[in-house]
Design a protein around this motif. Sequence first.
Motif, mmCIF file in Angstrom:
data_model
loop_
_atom_site.group_PDB
_atom_site.id
_atom_site.type_symbol
_atom_site.label_atom_id
_atom_site.label_comp_id
_atom_site.label_asym_id
_atom_site.label_seq_id
_atom_site.Cartn_x
_atom_site.Cartn_y
_atom_site.Cartn_z
ATOM 1 N N ILE A 112 0.684 -1.130 -0.032
ATOM 2 C CA ILE A 112 0.076 -0.018 0.313
ATOM 3 C C ILE A 112 1.208 1.284 -0.005
ATOM 4 O O ILE A 112 2.089 1.199 0.673
ATOM 5 N N TYR A 113 0.477 2.132 -0.854
ATOM 6 C CA TYR A 113 1.225 3.454 -0.915
ATOM 7 C C TYR A 113 0.896 4.449 -0.037
ATOM 8 O O TYR A 113 -0.538 4.579 -0.105
ATOM 9 N N ASN A 114 1.663 4.982 0.914
ATOM 10 C CA ASN A 114 1.186 6.059 1.993
ATOM 11 C C ASN A 114 1.703 7.294 1.445
ATOM 12 O O ASN A 114 2.950 7.521 1.262
ATOM 13 N N GLY A 118 5.436 8.753 1.456
ATOM 14 C CA GLY A 118 6.013 8.492 0.115
ATOM 15 C C GLY A 118 6.528 7.106 -0.030
ATOM 16 O O GLY A 118 7.479 7.064 -0.856
ATOM 17 N N GLU A 119 6.315 6.295 0.868
ATOM 18 C CA GLU A 119 6.674 4.948 0.607
ATOM 19 C C GLU A 119 5.616 3.875 0.404
ATOM 20 O O GLU A 119 4.548 4.135 0.853
ATOM 21 N N MET A 120 6.251 2.723 -0.113
ATOM 22 C CA MET A 120 5.202 1.646 -0.172
ATOM 23 C C MET A 120 5.280 0.782 1.149
ATOM 24 O O MET A 120 6.565 0.465 1.664
ATOM 25 N N GLU A 121 4.399 0.508 1.953
ATOM 26 C CA GLU A 121 4.177 -0.118 3.076
ATOM 27 C C GLU A 121 3.435 -1.259 3.047
ATOM 28 O O GLU A 121 2.768 -1.605 2.250
ATOM 29 N N GLN A 122 3.505 -1.966 4.162
ATOM 30 C CA GLN A 122 3.134 -3.249 4.477
ATOM 31 C C GLN A 122 2.951 -4.362 3.315
ATOM 32 O O GLN A 122 2.017 -4.920 2.828
ATOM 33 N N PHE A 137 9.886 -8.072 -2.634
ATOM 34 C CA PHE A 137 9.852 -7.366 -3.959
ATOM 35 C C PHE A 137 9.909 -5.799 -3.771
ATOM 36 O O PHE A 137 9.310 -5.351 -2.972
ATOM 37 N N SER A 138 10.726 -5.264 -4.792
ATOM 38 C CA SER A 138 10.752 -3.737 -4.844
ATOM 39 C C SER A 138 9.710 -3.275 -5.539
ATOM 40 O O SER A 138 9.810 -3.111 -6.883
ATOM 41 N N PHE A 139 8.518 -2.690 -5.189
ATOM 42 C CA PHE A 139 7.384 -2.326 -5.615
ATOM 43 C C PHE A 139 7.815 -0.974 -6.533
ATOM 44 O O PHE A 139 7.831 -0.144 -5.719
ATOM 45 N N PRO A 140 7.641 -0.920 -7.797
ATOM 46 C CA PRO A 140 7.948 0.491 -8.506
ATOM 47 C C PRO A 140 6.707 1.265 -8.202
ATOM 48 O O PRO A 140 5.659 1.119 -8.097
ATOM 49 N N GLN A 141 7.090 2.787 -7.825
ATOM 50 C CA GLN A 141 6.080 3.448 -7.460
ATOM 51 C C GLN A 141 5.259 4.325 -8.511
ATOM 52 O O GLN A 141 5.961 4.312 -9.677
#
Length: 424
Positions: A112-114, A118-122, A137-141
């Motif tokens: 989930i993007y917060n 400004g980070e992908m969390e959880q 996994f490194s989620f692209p934003q």
Amino acid sequence: MKGKTLKYIILLATISVAGVLSIQFFFLRNSYNYSEKQFRESTAVALKEVAWQLLTATGNTANFDSIAPVEIVSNSYYIVNIDAIIDYDLLKFHLTEELKKHQIYTSFEFAIYNPSSGEMEQKTYMTEREEEKTSTFSFPQNENETSSYFAVHFPDRSPYFHSRLSVWYLFTGLLLVVVLFFGYTLSVIIRQRQLSEIQKNFINNLTHELKTPISSISLAARVLNNEKIVQTPERLLEYAQIIEEQNNRLSKNVEKVLNLASLEKNRIHLNLEKIELQEFIKEVTDYFEQSDSGQEATIKLNPGSQKEFVFADKFHFNNLVMNILENSVKYCEKKPLIIIDLCRDKNYKIIKFTDNGIGIPKKHQKKIFKRFYRVPTGNVHNVKGFGLGLDYVRKITKAHGWKIKVDNNPDGGSIFTLLIRATK
């Protein structure tokens, strides 16, 4: 079956098999592409349903129809835009349920993007058995980082494709088995045909080689049956010598065939004994020079600087050397010259037979040690034989654990090299 007919059958069969395989792989590829498209569409619909459920939970569904919440970044990575607070547990529940509903039974990971951080969390990884793990996994934003969204990644989609393409995999596997069976059967037919040709030539040569001495002995016997022969002792001696020579020739041919039968039944029993190599080769060459073939040849022996000993079966080793010498004389169109070099290197004791014969074309050098094989000479058969001598040489060499190879003599002829592994 004639040669040309067999070639045409093989050609047509190969074209047919290649065509069937091409069609099969064409349909398999199309089916894979269709499954890929179906996966994207089903996943997009499932994620859109998840987005609706999340907006419904927050009571913010008014603008749902005016936006495109699902963004397909790649075939395995999706971003779902939701301008609302995303509850982690609710998201996990609906993702699991909606993907099941659309028959997407494979592992996935989401985050989930917060907007605040400004980070992908959880970041979470869900296995096929719904076991929950932390995702690495490194989620692209997303480019639009002003509102909340969640991302879903499918690290392994193979279970989905396997379930859709299992029938095609089965048919392809069966087809490959049929092709392999066809190829094996075809190779057996070709080998059997070649063996049949070789055996036919062998029988023809054997018939000639046996009939000639028998006819000569029969003729000499009829002459000797004449009572007046005793009045001409010169003729009596001449025909007696003919019988002896032809009998020796017949015995040698029968011995070759019997040796072949013995070797085919794996009856090679080696009586190993310690042999002084230089002395042994000298004895064999001296004996060979007294034979009919050897009297025509000039043999030069280079014994080396020191005595060498080997463990070998004296009888078979003698026959091995005699076969090589006989071939050097038989396949020579001028006065035979054979040079025997005894030497050694770090790993082997080496016996090198260099002759000035007609030589062996490179493409036939690997085949001459096969049973019945003779280098093709068209319809010209200047030298009679069975194609057994070098087969015997190969088998005796192998039984001793030695090696043998053949090369062309740069000055014309062949070089047979016997490699005997050196022991400390």
